[in-house]
Write a protein that holds these residues in place. Structure first.
Motif, PDB file in Angstrom:
ATOM      1  N   CYS A  52      -7.214  -2.366 -88.900  1.00 18.59           N
ATOM      2  CA  CYS A  52      -5.920  -2.973 -89.249  1.00 18.59           C
ATOM      3  C   CYS A  52      -5.878  -4.490 -89.072  1.00 18.59           C
ATOM      4  CB  CYS A  52      -4.815  -2.346 -88.401  1.00 18.59           C
ATOM      5  SG  CYS A  52      -4.629  -0.569 -88.634  1.00 18.59           S
TER       6      CYS A  52
ATOM      7  N   LEU B 282      -0.112   2.453 -92.047  1.00 13.86           N
ATOM      8  CA  LEU B 282      -0.887   3.547 -91.454  1.00 13.86           C
ATOM      9  C   LEU B 282      -0.294   4.900 -91.820  1.00 13.86           C
ATOM     10  CD1 LEU B 282      -1.617   2.098 -87.909  1.00 13.86           C
ATOM     11  CD2 LEU B 282      -3.290   2.565 -89.706  1.00 13.86           C
TER      12      LEU B 282
ATOM     13  N   VAL C  75       2.292  -2.781 -90.219  1.00 16.55           N
ATOM     14  CA  VAL C  75       1.036  -2.064 -90.002  1.00 16.55           C
ATOM     15  C   VAL C  75       1.310  -0.581 -89.810  1.00 16.55           C
ATOM     16  CG1 VAL C  75      -0.922  -1.757 -88.418  1.00 16.55           C
ATOM     17  CG2 VAL C  75      -0.199  -4.055 -89.102  1.00 16.55           C
TER      18      VAL C  75
END
Length: 164
Positions: free
Chosen positions: A131, A45, A41
């Motif tokens: 997310c 990002l 993640v």
């Protein structure tokens, strides 16, 4: 540590604190929240931040908007004319965490701790929302006041929380 709740009267009824006799001072509060996630993640990002889809920009704006609406969300908070709100993100790839740091400033008769805490919380919630498809097991935690200044109590800082 204070030994009485300020938002309860002698009968235990909820009240808004009377600040009419307080002096106007510059008051600042810094609060944090921590999002723990998978390294995947964090990588996504960081990639998105380099392109148009900046998740951090969205979370930053959400945190700022939340600070401005705190008195609408927390029943006994005074509405404040905030002078400044910032939301920053500190990524630790190794620990797989994103720390959200929110700072609020006001010239006023009451502190801005709740505004900073609300900004940090909502920014973290926005990251989670954007997310969750990649990592539904993310955890938001460690929502806490890190530092506050102004008013008659002066400066308070959580031990080890901020390196000045």
């Amino acid at each position: 540590m204070a030994n009485a709740f300020t938002h309860l009267d002698a009968q235990g009824q909820a009240i808004m604190v009377d600040i009419s006799e307080k002096k106007v001072t510059t008051r600042e509060a810094v609060a944090g929240a921590r999002l723990t996630t998978q390294g995947q993640v964090i990588g996504l990002l960081e990639q998105a931040a380099k392109k148009k889809g900046d998740v951090f920009a969205t979370a930053r704006v959400a945190g700022i908007m939340a600070a401005k609406r705190t008195s609408d969300l927390i029943p006994l908070c005074h509405p404040l004319a905030l002078s400044k709100v910032t939301v920053e993100f500190v990524i630790d790839q190794k620990a797989q965490t994103i720390d959200v740091l929110a700072t609020c400033v006001v010239e006023g008769k009451t502190g801005v701790e709740m505004e900073a805490l609300t900004a940090a919380s909502v920014a973290a919630l926005t990251l989670y929302d954007m997310c969750k498809a990649v990592d539904p097991e993310m955890v938001i935690g460690e929502i806490k006041l890190l530092k506050k200044t102004g008013g008659k109590s002066g400066i308070w800082q959580r031990k080890g929380a901020i390196n000045d």
